[in-house]
Write a protein that holds these residues in place. Structure first.
Motif, PDB file in Angstrom:
ATOM      1  N   UNK A  26      -2.668 -36.511 -22.747  1.00 18.69           N
ATOM      2  CA  UNK A  26      -2.916 -36.524 -24.191  1.00 18.69           C
ATOM      3  C   UNK A  26      -2.312 -35.274 -24.831  1.00 18.69           C
ATOM      4  N   UNK A  27      -1.684 -35.433 -25.956  1.00 20.83           N
ATOM      5  CA  UNK A  27      -1.073 -34.305 -26.660  1.00 20.83           C
ATOM      6  C   UNK A  27      -2.050 -33.712 -27.668  1.00 20.83           C
ATOM      7  N   UNK A  28      -2.603 -32.544 -27.335  1.00 18.74           N
ATOM      8  CA  UNK A  28      -3.534 -31.865 -28.224  1.00 18.74           C
ATOM      9  C   UNK A  28      -2.769 -30.958 -29.181  1.00 18.74           C
ATOM     10  N   UNK A  29      -3.346 -30.744 -30.351  1.00 20.68           N
ATOM     11  CA  UNK A  29      -2.777 -29.768 -31.278  1.00 20.68           C
ATOM     12  C   UNK A  29      -3.019 -28.361 -30.732  1.00 20.68           C
ATOM     13  N   UNK A  30      -2.198 -27.424 -31.141  1.00 20.63           N
ATOM     14  CA  UNK A  30      -2.204 -26.102 -30.512  1.00 20.63           C
ATOM     15  C   UNK A  30      -3.138 -25.122 -31.218  1.00 20.63           C
ATOM     16  N   UNK A  31      -4.393 -25.513 -31.397  1.00 20.79           N
ATOM     17  CA  UNK A  31      -5.345 -24.624 -32.065  1.00 20.79           C
ATOM     18  C   UNK A  31      -5.509 -23.320 -31.294  1.00 20.79           C
ATOM     19  N   UNK A  32      -5.664 -23.414 -29.970  1.00 19.23           N
ATOM     20  CA  UNK A  32      -5.870 -22.213 -29.163  1.00 19.23           C
ATOM     21  C   UNK A  32      -4.670 -21.281 -29.267  1.00 19.23           C
ATOM     22  N   UNK A  33      -3.462 -21.840 -29.178  1.00 22.57           N
ATOM     23  CA  UNK A  33      -2.251 -21.013 -29.292  1.00 22.57           C
ATOM     24  C   UNK A  33      -2.161 -20.347 -30.660  1.00 22.57           C
ATOM     25  N   UNK A  34      -2.511 -21.102 -31.702  1.00 21.33           N
ATOM     26  CA  UNK A  34      -2.424 -20.568 -33.059  1.00 21.33           C
ATOM     27  C   UNK A  34      -3.296 -19.322 -33.218  1.00 21.33           C
ATOM     28  N   UNK A  35      -4.517 -19.397 -32.711  1.00 19.68           N
ATOM     29  CA  UNK A  35      -5.430 -18.266 -32.888  1.00 19.68           C
ATOM     30  C   UNK A  35      -5.161 -17.158 -31.869  1.00 19.68           C
ATOM     31  N   UNK A  36      -4.609 -17.518 -30.730  1.00 21.79           N
ATOM     32  CA  UNK A  36      -4.217 -16.483 -29.772  1.00 21.79           C
ATOM     33  C   UNK A  36      -3.115 -15.611 -30.362  1.00 21.79           C
ATOM     34  N   UNK A  37      -2.202 -16.224 -31.112  1.00 22.72           N
ATOM     35  CA  UNK A  37      -1.136 -15.463 -31.761  1.00 22.72           C
ATOM     36  C   UNK A  37      -1.684 -14.503 -32.808  1.00 22.72           C
ATOM     37  N   UNK A  38      -2.883 -14.783 -33.310  1.00 19.36           N
ATOM     38  CA  UNK A  38      -3.524 -13.880 -34.263  1.00 19.36           C
ATOM     39  C   UNK A  38      -4.264 -12.743 -33.571  1.00 19.36           C
ATOM     40  N   UNK A  39      -4.254 -12.747 -32.237  1.00 22.70           N
ATOM     41  CA  UNK A  39      -4.843 -11.644 -31.489  1.00 22.70           C
ATOM     42  C   UNK A  39      -6.131 -11.956 -30.761  1.00 22.70           C
ATOM     43  N   UNK A  40      -6.633 -13.177 -30.886  1.00 22.23           N
ATOM     44  CA  UNK A  40      -7.866 -13.548 -30.187  1.00 22.23           C
ATOM     45  C   UNK A  40      -7.550 -13.913 -28.741  1.00 22.23           C
ATOM     46  N   UNK A  41      -8.410 -13.474 -27.833  1.00 25.74           N
ATOM     47  CA  UNK A  41      -8.145 -13.658 -26.405  1.00 25.74           C
ATOM     48  C   UNK A  41      -9.134 -14.613 -25.727  1.00 25.74           C
ATOM     49  N   UNK A  42     -10.383 -14.534 -26.114  1.00 28.31           N
ATOM     50  CA  UNK A  42     -11.407 -15.370 -25.482  1.00 28.31           C
ATOM     51  C   UNK A  42     -11.846 -16.447 -26.476  1.00 28.31           C
ATOM     52  N   UNK A  43     -11.108 -17.542 -26.475  1.00 35.90           N
ATOM     53  CA  UNK A  43     -11.311 -18.617 -27.453  1.00 35.90           C
ATOM     54  C   UNK A  43     -12.116 -19.737 -26.811  1.00 35.90           C
ATOM     55  N   UNK A  44     -13.308 -19.975 -27.335  1.00 36.67           N
ATOM     56  CA  UNK A  44     -14.216 -20.973 -26.763  1.00 36.67           C
ATOM     57  C   UNK A  44     -14.212 -22.252 -27.578  1.00 36.67           C
ATOM     58  N   UNK A  45     -14.153 -23.376 -26.889  1.00 32.10           N
ATOM     59  CA  UNK A  45     -14.356 -24.670 -27.518  1.00 32.10           C
ATOM     60  C   UNK A  45     -15.823 -25.065 -27.389  1.00 32.10           C
ATOM     61  N   UNK A  46     -16.378 -25.677 -28.441  1.00 34.68           N
ATOM     62  CA  UNK A  46     -17.799 -26.034 -28.446  1.00 34.68           C
ATOM     63  C   UNK A  46     -17.979 -27.464 -28.930  1.00 34.68           C
ATOM     64  N   UNK A  47     -18.801 -28.214 -28.205  1.00 36.81           N
ATOM     65  CA  UNK A  47     -19.148 -29.576 -28.624  1.00 36.81           C
ATOM     66  C   UNK A  47     -20.559 -29.891 -28.160  1.00 36.81           C
TER      67      UNK A  47
END
Length: 205
Positions: free
Chosen positions: A1-22
């Motif tokens: 499945x092709x996911x959108x690059x939300x994690x990459x987008x925010x990593x480029x802003x300097x965030x390192x520990x990006x958690x997904x929550x559901x």
């Protein structure tokens, strides 16, 4: 499945520990709402990950093991029926999500605090930066992973609850308002783990 690059987008802003929550179990008549917060390694994708609702039981269980093995950190949060009845399902869901963040641990049991949150269609009361993503379990890899972990975790709870509260069919329908469940409620009345605020119209079902 092709996911959108939300994690990459925010990593480029300097965030390192990006958690997904559901969460899972929000619409049930019985039992806890369960949330998962998870940090997945960047640049690695487990084949087959998708919105948990679109996967077979076997596929979810297989992915559950692979995701936990790969995860940098994971936490589970729960809100029981009493809390749901007391503060309403939306606020209880938020409670379970915050609880999941507080419970995040790495493979060595060390507490991990994320610096950014990607949340499926919710905004919670926390100082951690966050982004709410509509249909996040379909569009965001880490949220999809969280949805699988939360679903399998809660399904396993349902098997235990079935032993404590037999005859309601909890292990099969997971607490949702199936015909069998509604008929069982009419016959036996609610258990202590049923959400009383969800049963107000039970007589008319």
């Amino acid at each position: 499945m092709n996911f959108k690059t939300f994690e990459d987008d925010f990593e480029r802003e300097g965030y390192k520990l990006i958690a997904g929550i559901d969460e899972v179990g929000r619409g049930c008549l019985f039992g806890d709402v369960v949330s998962c917060a998870i940090i997945m390694p960047r640049g690695e994708f487990i084949e087959g990950v998708n919105d948990s609702k679109k996967l077979s039981v076997k596929k979810r269980e297989d992915l559950y093991v692979k995701i936990l093995d790969s995860a940098i950190a994971v936490g589970i949060g729960r809100a029981d029926a009493d809390l749901i009845d007391k503060i309403n399902i939306k606020m209880a869901t938020h409670f379970s999500m915050i609880n999941a963040i507080d419970n995040m641990r790495d493979k060595n049991g060390k507490k991990v605090l994320p610096d950014f949150l990607l949340i499926d269609a919710e905004k919670i009361n926390t100082d951690i930066m966050q982004n709410s993503i509509i249909k996040g379990d379909e569009n965001c890899y880490s949220i999809a992973c969280a949805s699988i972990i939360a679903k399998v975790y809660r399904d396993n709870l349902c098997k235990k609850w079935e032993e404590e509260f037999p005859n309601y069919g909890i292990a099969k329908h997971k607490g949702y308002a199936t015909k069998f469940h509604r008929e069982a409620l009419k016959e036996m009345g609610p258990s202590k783990m049923h959400r009383k605020s969800f049963l107000k119209n039970i007589a008319s079902w």
